[in-house]
Structure formats: C-alpha cells, structure tokens
Motif scaffolding. Structure first.
Motif, PDB file in Angstrom:
ATOM      1  N   LEU A 171      -1.802  40.922  29.636  1.00 21.18           N
ATOM      2  CA  LEU A 171      -1.279  41.222  30.962  1.00 21.18           C
ATOM      3  C   LEU A 171      -1.276  42.721  31.198  1.00 21.18           C
ATOM      4  N   ALA A 172      -1.302  43.106  32.467  1.00 24.02           N
ATOM      5  CA  ALA A 172      -1.247  44.515  32.833  1.00 24.02           C
ATOM      6  C   ALA A 172       0.186  44.895  33.162  1.00 24.02           C
ATOM      7  N   PRO A 173       0.560  46.150  33.004  1.00 28.88           N
ATOM      8  CA  PRO A 173       1.909  46.596  33.382  1.00 28.88           C
ATOM      9  C   PRO A 173       2.180  46.330  34.861  1.00 28.88           C
ATOM     10  N   ALA A 174       3.446  45.998  35.156  1.00 29.43           N
ATOM     11  CA  ALA A 174       3.867  45.718  36.531  1.00 29.43           C
ATOM     12  C   ALA A 174       3.086  44.566  37.140  1.00 29.43           C
ATOM     13  N   GLY A 175       2.686  43.611  36.282  1.00 30.63           N
ATOM     14  CA  GLY A 175       1.904  42.482  36.761  1.00 30.63           C
ATOM     15  C   GLY A 175       2.730  41.315  37.256  1.00 30.63           C
ATOM     16  N   GLY A 176       4.041  41.433  37.270  1.00 34.25           N
ATOM     17  CA  GLY A 176       4.890  40.347  37.742  1.00 34.25           C
ATOM     18  C   GLY A 176       6.266  40.438  37.126  1.00 34.25           C
ATOM     19  N   GLY A 200       0.585  56.534  28.350  1.00 37.61           N
ATOM     20  CA  GLY A 200       0.650  57.476  29.458  1.00 37.61           C
ATOM     21  C   GLY A 200       1.722  57.126  30.473  1.00 37.61           C
ATOM     22  N   ASP A 201       1.382  57.250  31.742  1.00 36.44           N
ATOM     23  CA  ASP A 201       2.338  56.984  32.822  1.00 36.44           C
ATOM     24  C   ASP A 201       2.711  55.515  32.932  1.00 36.44           C
ATOM     25  N   LEU A 202       1.904  54.642  32.363  1.00 31.32           N
ATOM     26  CA  LEU A 202       2.164  53.199  32.475  1.00 31.32           C
ATOM     27  C   LEU A 202       3.040  52.653  31.346  1.00 31.32           C
ATOM     28  N   LYS A 203       3.395  53.494  30.400  1.00 28.90           N
ATOM     29  CA  LYS A 203       4.132  53.003  29.237  1.00 28.90           C
ATOM     30  C   LYS A 203       5.484  52.404  29.616  1.00 28.90           C
TER      31      LYS A 203
END
Length: 327
Positions: A171-176, A200-203
């Motif tokens: 899954l991707a970050p902030a995916g649900g 990075g910023d998505l951690k």
C-alpha cells in the motif's frame, strides 16, 4: 520439440530451457497444451517445492521497486529467486509492454535471479491464466523463492492467493483510513500488509497509514491458518531498503508456523483441487464455443439481446436449455 529433453534441461536449471518451457505452457494451441501437460507431469516428478509469494498493490505503489530490493536481499543470502511479473494487456490491441526487466535493472543482472514478464491477456484476477504452471516450472528449475507480481488492479486481485503460500499486499502512504482497511476481498486474504515509500516526507504519513491498517486488521475474523498477531501491517522503504529484512523475518515466521501446524500441506492440496476444477471449467467452455452450431446460436441470441428482444438472462437460459436437451 522433444518434451523429455526439455523437462530434463529445466530440472537441471537451464535458463533458456525454462524460458522455452514457460512459452510452451502459455500457448493456447491444442497441440501445445498436450505437450505442456506432458512437460508439467515430467517436471513434477522432481518433487521440488519453492516458497511462493504473491505480491499485489495498486498501480504506482512501487511493486517493481520493492521486488528488486527484496529480491537482491534474498539472493544476497544465497537464495535463487524467480520473479513472474504479469503485465496488463490492452483491451484494444491485446498487446502488453512487458517492461519489468527494465524496471528491475539490478535484479535482472543477478545470476541468482530470473525475471519473466507475461501478458495478462483477457484473464481476470490480476494474474495470467498460466501463471500457476509457470510457477511449477520455476520450482522444478530449482528456484528457492518464486515472487508473483500481479497487474495491480485493486480489490478484485485475489486469484494470486490460489497459487501462493504467502500473499503480500503493498500500500502507499495516505492510501486510506481504518474504514478503508476493513474492505472485504483483497484485504481479508492478505497475510502481511506493507506500507511502502516510508521515507523522506512520506515517512510520517506511512506510519499513520500503517497504524490505521493494523487497527483495521484487528477487526477481521481470525483465520485458522494464522498464528497470534497475524495478519499484520508494517512499513518499508524500497528506496532506502529499510524494513525489508524485518518483513522477510515476519514471512519466515508465518511460513514456519504453518508448516509445523500442517496448514502448508493442506493449503497446497486445496490449491491443486481449485486449479483442477478451474481447468475443467475453462476446458468445457472452450469445447462449447468450438462447436459451429453453438457459436451460431450464441450469435443469434446475442443479436436479439442487442435489439432488446431478449434480456441477457433469458437468452442465456435459452442457450443452456438447448445444450441440456442435446446431451
């Protein structure tokens, strides 16, 4: 083509023979299907088994990047790894890009790795129709781990679970949020959920997403093939190559427990029965549409459905009643 010679070469680990064998089993020609059945019967006598890992996720989640980092880690530990990547086929032209080797450049050069892209063609469920047979050939060729990358179509991508020992969902970050996590279908068959791009910023977003899905997994009904704490969610970064070793450790823990409890063997047997029934269904459908009379009747009924004279259900019932009377 001498099938006995080809089978012997596959069992010896000949990569060119393996490529030819997979091409043979993917063919839809009737004579090739007979040869493929003979080939699979011969290589099956070798009795080799690999760990089959299915990997799924939405497009853009980083499946290929993760597989490359994961595969390099596995080969670095002395494992031989085969990657069967399924590419979506165009509904217009029927073609596929088949560019997975270019996206896994480092892994494709590893002598202990083998990457085989295949078109999905018209087969649904995220895998190609003959992916299971390609897995069996890779096992016979002596690979320790077979990674099956699906096309990435979303919630319907469940067919891979019928050919894998472990099913990993990326899954991707902030995916649900947590509500997204309790969706049935692909969520409830996942053994481990990995939130990729935890760098990075998505951690921080990846950590929150992982916590949401971990909470959602606790709401799902406990499965008999899972030990305490599974299925579980974790974060990984394919770019930084962090969390991948921990995810592999969790996979081995789950596999070891299932082997000890007898779930491994029973699951393999259930999968074999499933694919036997699937082959029968597909074979009967192929025989049905091969008959000129049936094709004409289907065309006539389809014309009436298109004109609105018959509903699809009524037309299908007419065809089935006709076939039943022909027995």
């Amino acid at each position: 083509m001498d099938i006995g010679t080809l089978a012997a070469q596959v069992i010896k680990g000949d990569r060119r023979a393996l490529a030819r064998a997979i091409t043979l089993v993917e063919s839809g020609r009737a004579d090739h299907r007979e040869q493929a059945a003979d080939l699979l019967q011969r290589v099956g006598k070798a009795g080799r088994q690999a760990l089959r890992i299915g990997l799924s996720g939405t497009p853009g989640v980083g499946k290929s990047t993760f597989i490359e980092a994961f595969g390099l880690m596995l080969t670095g530990q002395g494992n031989r790894v085969a990657v069967l990547a399924v590419d979506p086929s165009s509904t217009r032209s029927g073609g596929s890009i088949l560019g997975d080797k270019t996206r896994m450049e480092r892994l494709s050069r590893d002598p202990n790795a083998y990457i085989r892209p295949s078109p999905s063609q018209t087969h649904l469920g995220g895998v190609a129709r003959r992916s299971r047979e390609a897995v069996a050939l890779c096992e016979a060729a002596g690979f320790d781990i077979v990674l099956i990358e699906t096309v990435g179509v979303g919630q319907s991508e469940t067919m891979v679970a019928e050919m894998a020992d472990l099913f990993i969902l990326l899954l991707a970050p902030a995916g649900g949020d947590e509500l997204q996590g309790v969706k049935r279908g692909i969520m409830e068959i996942a053994d481990i959920i990995l939130v990729n791009k935890a760098d990075g910023d998505l951690k921080s977003a990846a950590m929150r997403t992982c916590a949401d899905y971990a909470g959602a997994l606790r709401l799902l009904r406990r499965r008999p093939q899972d030990p305490e704490g599974f299925p579980k969610a974790a974060t990984v970064s394919a770019i930084d190559e962090t969390g991948i070793a921990g995810a592999w450790a969790e996979m081995r823990t789950l596999v070891d427990w299932r082997r000890a409890q007898g779930h491994w063997a029973s699951r393999r047997a259930a999968q074999a029965r499933f694919w036997f029934e699937e082959e029968v269904r597909l074979g009967l459908l192929a025989q049905l549409t091969a008959q000129p009379e049936t094709r004409k009747m289907m065309a006539d009924l389809g014309e009436k459905v298109g004109q609105g004279a018959l509903t699809p259900a009524a037309a299908a019932q007419k065809l089935l009643s006709h076939l039943k009377s022909c027995r």
